[in-house]
Design a protein around this motif. Sequence first.
Motif, PDB file in Angstrom:
ATOM      1  N   ALA A  28       0.833  -1.206   0.000  1.00  0.00           N
ATOM      2  CA  ALA A  28       0.000   0.000   0.000  1.00  0.00           C
ATOM      3  C   ALA A  28       0.867   1.255   0.000  1.00  0.00           C
ATOM      4  N   GLY A  29       1.948   1.247   0.783  1.00  0.00           N
ATOM      5  CA  GLY A  29       2.818   2.417   0.823  1.00  0.00           C
ATOM      6  C   GLY A  29       3.518   2.665  -0.490  1.00  0.00           C
ATOM      7  N   ILE A  30       4.105   1.601  -1.061  1.00  0.00           N
ATOM      8  CA  ILE A  30       4.839   1.751  -2.314  1.00  0.00           C
ATOM      9  C   ILE A  30       3.922   2.196  -3.444  1.00  0.00           C
ATOM     10  N   GLU A  31       2.786   1.509  -3.597  1.00  0.00           N
ATOM     11  CA  GLU A  31       1.918   1.826  -4.737  1.00  0.00           C
ATOM     12  C   GLU A  31       1.286   3.203  -4.595  1.00  0.00           C
ATOM     13  N   SER A  32       0.925   3.592  -3.371  1.00  0.00           N
ATOM     14  CA  SER A  32       0.326   4.916  -3.197  1.00  0.00           C
ATOM     15  C   SER A  32       1.328   6.021  -3.518  1.00  0.00           C
ATOM     16  N   LEU A  33       2.596   5.846  -3.105  1.00  0.00           N
ATOM     17  CA  LEU A  33       3.596   6.872  -3.396  1.00  0.00           C
ATOM     18  C   LEU A  33       3.984   6.881  -4.870  1.00  0.00           C
ATOM     19  N   LEU A  34       4.003   5.693  -5.503  1.00  0.00           N
ATOM     20  CA  LEU A  34       4.231   5.662  -6.947  1.00  0.00           C
ATOM     21  C   LEU A  34       3.110   6.389  -7.684  1.00  0.00           C
ATOM     22  N   SER A  35       1.877   6.146  -7.251  1.00  0.00           N
ATOM     23  CA  SER A  35       0.743   6.827  -7.875  1.00  0.00           C
ATOM     24  C   SER A  35       0.828   8.337  -7.670  1.00  0.00           C
ATOM     25  N   ALA A  36       1.248   8.751  -6.469  1.00  0.00           N
ATOM     26  CA  ALA A  36       1.391  10.187  -6.203  1.00  0.00           C
ATOM     27  C   ALA A  36       2.473  10.808  -7.071  1.00  0.00           C
ATOM     28  N   VAL A  37       3.553  10.060  -7.301  1.00  0.00           N
ATOM     29  CA  VAL A  37       4.635  10.554  -8.173  1.00  0.00           C
ATOM     30  C   VAL A  37       4.128  10.705  -9.603  1.00  0.00           C
ATOM     31  N   VAL A  38       3.353   9.727 -10.079  1.00  0.00           N
ATOM     32  CA  VAL A  38       2.761   9.821 -11.420  1.00  0.00           C
ATOM     33  C   VAL A  38       1.862  11.045 -11.511  1.00  0.00           C
ATOM     34  N   ALA A  39       1.055  11.268 -10.478  1.00  0.00           N
ATOM     35  CA  ALA A  39       0.174  12.434 -10.466  1.00  0.00           C
ATOM     36  C   ALA A  39       0.979  13.727 -10.491  1.00  0.00           C
ATOM     37  N   ASP A  40       2.081  13.776  -9.759  1.00  0.00           N
ATOM     38  CA  ASP A  40       2.939  14.972  -9.784  1.00  0.00           C
ATOM     39  C   ASP A  40       3.472  15.224 -11.191  1.00  0.00           C
TER      40      ASP A  40
END
Length: 572
Positions: free
Chosen positions: A266-278
């Motif tokens: 959950a931590g890895i995928e959520s931060l990867l998704s946030a990076v994509v959004a950025d």
Amino acid sequence: MPPLPEPPVFLPKLLTVWREGYGLRDLRADAVAGLTVAIVALPLAMALAIASGAKPETGLLTAIVAGFLISALGGSRFQIGGPTGAFIPVVYAVIARHGFDGLVLATLMAGVMLVAAGLLRIGTLMKYVPQPLVTGFTSGIAVIILASQFKDLLGLQVADVPADFLPKLEVLWQHLGEFNPWAFGLALGCVALIIGLRRLSQTAPGFLIAVVAASVLVAAAGIPVDTIGSRFGGIPTSLPAPQLPSLDWARMVELLPAAFTIAFLAGIESLLSAVVADGMSGGRHRSNTELVAQGLANSASALFGGLPATGAIARTATNIRAGARTPVAGMLHALFLLLFVLAGARLAAWVPLPALAGVLVVVAWNMSEHGHFRHVLRSAPRGDRAVLLLTFLLTVFVDLSLAIQVGMVVAAFVFMYRMSEAVQVGAGLTLVDEDEDIDAEAARRASEDARQRIGLPPGVEVFRIAGPLFFGAANRLDNLLDRLVPKPKVFILRMRMVPIVDASGVHALANLAERCRRQGIVLILSGLQEQPHEVLRRMGLQPCEGALYLAADFDEARRLAERLLTMPAPDA
């Protein structure tokens, strides 16, 4: 300039939005984006839950409860949360081994872990997870998702399908005689329709259109395939009341590995998704706030009997492309899904399971990162290829938790080996970047090494260390004195090119200083940077009259050496 104040651990983007001002135009844009994402998430949430071995309503429940909280409390302006394909093998395995109540407790424990990780500012460390490990892990999960859909793709009537990959394939092979061509054709038709719609328009809700078309076709033509109604009896039209699971200590210890896997994923995928959004929006997420929000959302999902949740990359990208402006879009997406459960859940009974299997085939293909996987295998260094393949194979054939642990350990050893190879100790160093001309750079460094020896009086020797002096490279100093023939009276060790020193490096320097003292050699450390100087001070490696000196630079060290030559040698 005074240092910038450290940002708060928990500061939701929604609060920032309210401070900036939120108007009717923003609400209109967020409502359109939220409805668009809800249309995408509706069939996907049910398909992900079924593939995970749970009831379809648990997927919708997770998207509603966790999705609302992830957007309301998260550190990303555009993050959309809910169940994702990455959790399918994890959830399926936990349910198969510990039951659904075990999954609920593991999800609650994972939520607490994520909150603690955010408060401890571990979110900033998640970025250091090596990319080959993430690629191997997600590609392995894609293979597992595809294998989990063979039952509904082929229309096989198998009551219990094992969680492990090879036993699963063995059981499915034994039931291959039950192949239903109607189910297979319907699934392929859905896959073809989704791909075709994507080529025509990136904004078309291909998942929903394919599922609705398949449902209408099955109901009108009476095609003999399983539906949500025939297997699960439909979807409830209300949300359950929150309930705290039984907190049995022995049970929690048993579920600890599963909870860790859920929290890590959950931590890895959520931060990867946030990076994509950025990258798509030009914004900047708050990683520690995001982890806290993910933890609170997973805890709430567990209380309502839902599944683990995280940031969904595809739905987050859809949210941005649909014109979202603030986290309100993600909150509205959850409310639109809630309206469907309250008003139209009965329609879900007509959804054919092969259609949802076709949806997940597309999800698995998108998750596989096949292009990047092949690129790493062709072009990356051998260490990265080893991490990629090992993580991939362990994910598919053994266990996801073990794949993460072994992948991180191997990646750490690969990193340590590379760093130790980068550290150079000697009188004639040749440090060459890959993009530089090797001959010219080697000649320049050799000339520089020769110049440093010009003017040194007899009895003085000088060596230089380049690179971080850490535990993987500390042994480079073990035989340094053996290379000095004849033994000098003063030994200058230049450390200007050493950016960091750890405890092992300090220990190696202390041993070198002790060996120098025993042989009557005065040791001078020159050019210490701030971090090495502070670490040496804190760990007690301080100047000692007649044995160990510190010099600000090489010129000062040379003058000190000339003065020391006129002094009596220290006692051996």
